[in-house]
Design a protein around this motif. Structure first.
Motif, PDB file in Angstrom:
ATOM      1  N   GLU A 162       0.830  -1.204   0.000  1.00  0.00           N
ATOM      2  CA  GLU A 162       0.000   0.000   0.000  1.00  0.00           C
ATOM      3  C   GLU A 162       0.867   1.258   0.000  1.00  0.00           C
ATOM      4  N   PHE A 163       1.993   1.210   0.704  1.00  0.00           N
ATOM      5  CA  PHE A 163       2.905   2.351   0.689  1.00  0.00           C
ATOM      6  C   PHE A 163       3.457   2.585  -0.710  1.00  0.00           C
ATOM      7  N   GLU A 164       3.828   1.535  -1.404  1.00  0.00           N
ATOM      8  CA  GLU A 164       4.374   1.686  -2.754  1.00  0.00           C
ATOM      9  C   GLU A 164       3.312   2.242  -3.707  1.00  0.00           C
ATOM     10  N   ALA A 165       2.065   1.820  -3.529  1.00  0.00           N
ATOM     11  CA  ALA A 165       0.987   2.367  -4.356  1.00  0.00           C
ATOM     12  C   ALA A 165       0.766   3.839  -4.034  1.00  0.00           C
ATOM     13  N   TYR A 166       0.819   4.178  -2.749  1.00  0.00           N
ATOM     14  CA  TYR A 166       0.702   5.580  -2.320  1.00  0.00           C
ATOM     15  C   TYR A 166       1.818   6.413  -2.940  1.00  0.00           C
ATOM     16  N   TRP A 167       3.038   5.910  -2.903  1.00  0.00           N
ATOM     17  CA  TRP A 167       4.180   6.630  -3.447  1.00  0.00           C
ATOM     18  C   TRP A 167       3.992   6.898  -4.938  1.00  0.00           C
ATOM     19  N   ASP A 168       3.579   5.893  -5.659  1.00  0.00           N
ATOM     20  CA  ASP A 168       3.362   6.041  -7.099  1.00  0.00           C
ATOM     21  C   ASP A 168       2.273   7.076  -7.375  1.00  0.00           C
ATOM     22  N   HIS A 169       1.192   7.027  -6.600  1.00  0.00           N
ATOM     23  CA  HIS A 169       0.111   7.999  -6.787  1.00  0.00           C
ATOM     24  C   HIS A 169       0.594   9.423  -6.529  1.00  0.00           C
ATOM     25  N   MET A 170       1.336   9.627  -5.468  1.00  0.00           N
ATOM     26  CA  MET A 170       1.820  10.964  -5.142  1.00  0.00           C
ATOM     27  C   MET A 170       2.731  11.496  -6.241  1.00  0.00           C
ATOM     28  N   CYS A 171       3.636  10.651  -6.720  1.00  0.00           N
ATOM     29  CA  CYS A 171       4.564  11.098  -7.752  1.00  0.00           C
ATOM     30  C   CYS A 171       3.838  11.452  -9.045  1.00  0.00           C
ATOM     31  N   ARG A 172       2.814  10.682  -9.364  1.00  0.00           N
ATOM     32  CA  ARG A 172       2.101  10.901 -10.622  1.00  0.00           C
ATOM     33  C   ARG A 172       1.061  12.020 -10.529  1.00  0.00           C
ATOM     34  N   GLU A 173       0.341  12.078  -9.418  1.00  0.00           N
ATOM     35  CA  GLU A 173      -0.841  12.931  -9.359  1.00  0.00           C
ATOM     36  C   GLU A 173      -0.707  14.172  -8.475  1.00  0.00           C
ATOM     37  N   ALA A 174       0.127  14.122  -7.454  1.00  0.00           N
ATOM     38  CA  ALA A 174       0.138  15.206  -6.472  1.00  0.00           C
ATOM     39  C   ALA A 174       1.336  16.136  -6.577  1.00  0.00           C
ATOM     40  N   LEU A 175       2.481  15.602  -6.918  1.00  0.00           N
ATOM     41  CA  LEU A 175       3.681  16.435  -6.945  1.00  0.00           C
ATOM     42  C   LEU A 175       3.702  17.314  -8.188  1.00  0.00           C
ATOM     43  N   GLU A 176       4.358  18.458  -8.044  1.00  0.00           N
ATOM     44  CA  GLU A 176       4.471  19.378  -9.167  1.00  0.00           C
ATOM     45  C   GLU A 176       5.757  20.190  -9.050  1.00  0.00           C
ATOM     46  N   ALA A 177       6.112  20.839 -10.133  1.00  0.00           N
ATOM     47  CA  ALA A 177       7.327  21.656 -10.161  1.00  0.00           C
ATOM     48  C   ALA A 177       7.037  23.003  -9.510  1.00  0.00           C
ATOM     49  N   THR A 178       7.029  23.024  -8.189  1.00  0.00           N
ATOM     50  CA  THR A 178       6.781  24.256  -7.446  1.00  0.00           C
ATOM     51  C   THR A 178       7.945  25.226  -7.632  1.00  0.00           C
ATOM     52  N   GLU A 179       7.732  26.456  -7.206  1.00  0.00           N
ATOM     53  CA  GLU A 179       8.788  27.465  -7.306  1.00  0.00           C
ATOM     54  C   GLU A 179      10.052  27.006  -6.585  1.00  0.00           C
ATOM     55  N   ALA A 180       9.889  26.458  -5.391  1.00  0.00           N
ATOM     56  CA  ALA A 180      11.044  26.024  -4.613  1.00  0.00           C
ATOM     57  C   ALA A 180      11.752  24.846  -5.279  1.00  0.00           C
ATOM     58  N   ALA A 181      10.998  23.900  -5.813  1.00  0.00           N
ATOM     59  CA  ALA A 181      11.608  22.752  -6.480  1.00  0.00           C
ATOM     60  C   ALA A 181      12.352  23.180  -7.735  1.00  0.00           C
ATOM     61  N   ARG A 182      11.762  24.109  -8.501  1.00  0.00           N
ATOM     62  CA  ARG A 182      12.440  24.604  -9.709  1.00  0.00           C
ATOM     63  C   ARG A 182      13.750  25.293  -9.342  1.00  0.00           C
ATOM     64  N   TRP A 183      13.733  26.056  -8.258  1.00  0.00           N
ATOM     65  CA  TRP A 183      14.945  26.741  -7.806  1.00  0.00           C
ATOM     66  C   TRP A 183      16.020  25.723  -7.441  1.00  0.00           C
ATOM     67  N   ALA A 184      15.632  24.678  -6.751  1.00  0.00           N
ATOM     68  CA  ALA A 184      16.602  23.665  -6.334  1.00  0.00           C
ATOM     69  C   ALA A 184      17.215  22.960  -7.540  1.00  0.00           C
ATOM     70  N   VAL A 185      16.419  22.649  -8.547  1.00  0.00           N
ATOM     71  CA  VAL A 185      16.934  22.005  -9.751  1.00  0.00           C
ATOM     72  C   VAL A 185      17.843  22.967 -10.523  1.00  0.00           C
ATOM     73  N   ALA A 186      17.468  24.234 -10.591  1.00  0.00           N
ATOM     74  CA  ALA A 186      18.295  25.219 -11.297  1.00  0.00           C
ATOM     75  C   ALA A 186      19.657  25.388 -10.641  1.00  0.00           C
ATOM     76  N   ALA A 187      19.753  25.083  -9.362  1.00  0.00           N
ATOM     77  CA  ALA A 187      21.034  25.206  -8.651  1.00  0.00           C
ATOM     78  C   ALA A 187      22.083  24.249  -9.203  1.00  0.00           C
ATOM     79  N   PHE A 188      21.666  23.178  -9.849  1.00  0.00           N
ATOM     80  CA  PHE A 188      22.641  22.267 -10.460  1.00  0.00           C
ATOM     81  C   PHE A 188      23.470  23.003 -11.516  1.00  0.00           C
ATOM     82  N   ASP A 189      22.867  24.014 -12.159  1.00  0.00           N
ATOM     83  CA  ASP A 189      23.566  24.786 -13.189  1.00  0.00           C
ATOM     84  C   ASP A 189      24.122  26.100 -12.652  1.00  0.00           C
ATOM     85  N   ASP A 190      23.923  26.379 -11.387  1.00  0.00           N
ATOM     86  CA  ASP A 190      24.356  27.645 -10.790  1.00  0.00           C
ATOM     87  C   ASP A 190      24.949  27.357  -9.412  1.00  0.00           C
ATOM     88  N   PRO A 191      26.154  26.796  -9.366  1.00  0.00           N
ATOM     89  CA  PRO A 191      26.740  26.380  -8.090  1.00  0.00           C
ATOM     90  C   PRO A 191      26.817  27.485  -7.047  1.00  0.00           C
TER      91      PRO A 191
END
Length: 270
Positions: A162-191
């Motif tokens: 059930e946890f694995e099904a929950y995890w899959d659902h969250m990744c597919r349906e609930a998570l999104e590229a929020t402002e904070a997440a986009r900033w964190a990913v952009a940091a890979f190109d801006d040390p």
């Protein structure tokens, strides 16, 4: 004999046995990004911290009591209460105009779930292939750990399946590229925006780009494909080959306790 009082994760559990191995640090960036992709957590971090100016401050403040709640034995309940109480006033309105509160059980459990999955991920990738029984043991310990927070168990799955099904659902349906997440990913190109506290400027100018490129690779490798797509984070065939070589190397590494883990343990034991 049973008790209604939540009990700490027992000494000798799989979480205790592998805590401190430096390879556990390799999943830190991906774990943080998965948290930031939850709309409520992403909004809370932006609105209630200096995340863009001090990206490590939240981590350094929160990790010692979180670790103590995980492996602190008799001190774990008090540590869990401190972690929970840090978040009493973290509330507001997210990017979609929805109200949120950090102590909403669905929000709180997602943050906790990322820590549980982090343990499953780093052990499986870098230490040894986990058996189903070992994954079950991690999940059961994670449930015990969660109960210490005193927050509703309503969103917590019962079984590993059930946890694995929950995890899959969250990744597919609930998570999104929020402002904070986009900033964190952009940091890979801006040390420059991701320079760790205490690292001299000259050292980071020399090594920062290489460090962040390596961090991009191992973060992309641990994230589900659907999450990478939401973030626009590539993981090419060449990347897969490079990462496979890293895995072989890391599995040959002695499981020494990292200096960071030692510092955190020293704070936990105070």
């Amino acid at each position: 004999m049973t008790t209604d009082t939540p009990q700490p994760v027992p000494a000798g559990s799989i979480l205790h046995r592998y805590y401190g191995d430096w390879r556990g640090l390799l999943v830190g960036s991906g774990t943080g990004i998965l948290q930031l992709m939850h709309p409520a957590i992403g909004a809370g971090v932006v609105q209630h911290s200096k995340f863009f100016d001090e990206p490590y401050a939240r981590i350094l403040r929160s990790l010692p009591p979180i670790i103590e709640s995980k492996i602190g034995g008799e001190r774990a309940p008090a540590a869990a209460a401190r972690v929970r109480d840090f978040h009493l006033d973290i509330k507001g309105v997210d990017e979609h105009g929805n109200r949120y509160h950090a102590l909403d059980p669905e929000v709180w459990f997602w943050a906790h779930a990322t820590f549980v999955m982090a343990d499953m991920t780093w052990m499986d990738l870098y230490h040894h292939r986990l058996t189903r029984d070992e994954r079950e043991e991690i999940w059961e310990a994670g449930k015990t750990w969660y109960r210490l927070y005193g927050i509703s168990e309503r969103p917590m799955p019962d079984t590993l399946d059930e946890f694995e099904a929950y995890w899959d659902h969250m990744c597919r349906e609930a998570l999104e590229a929020t402002e904070a997440a986009r900033w964190a990913v952009a940091a890979f190109d801006d040390p420059a925006r991701a320079q760790p506290p205490g690292v001299p400027d000259a050292v980071w100018r020399f090594a920062g780009a290489r460090v962040m490129e390596e961090q991009r690779l191992i973060t992309a490798a641990m994230l589900p494909e659907v999450v990478r797509e939401k973030l626009g984070l590539e993981f090419t065939r060449r990347d897969r080959a490079r990462f496979a070589r890293r895995v072989v190397l890391h599995r040959l590494t002695r499981p020494v306790v990292s200096p960071v883990a030692m510092r955190l343990l020293s704070q936990v034991s105070r």
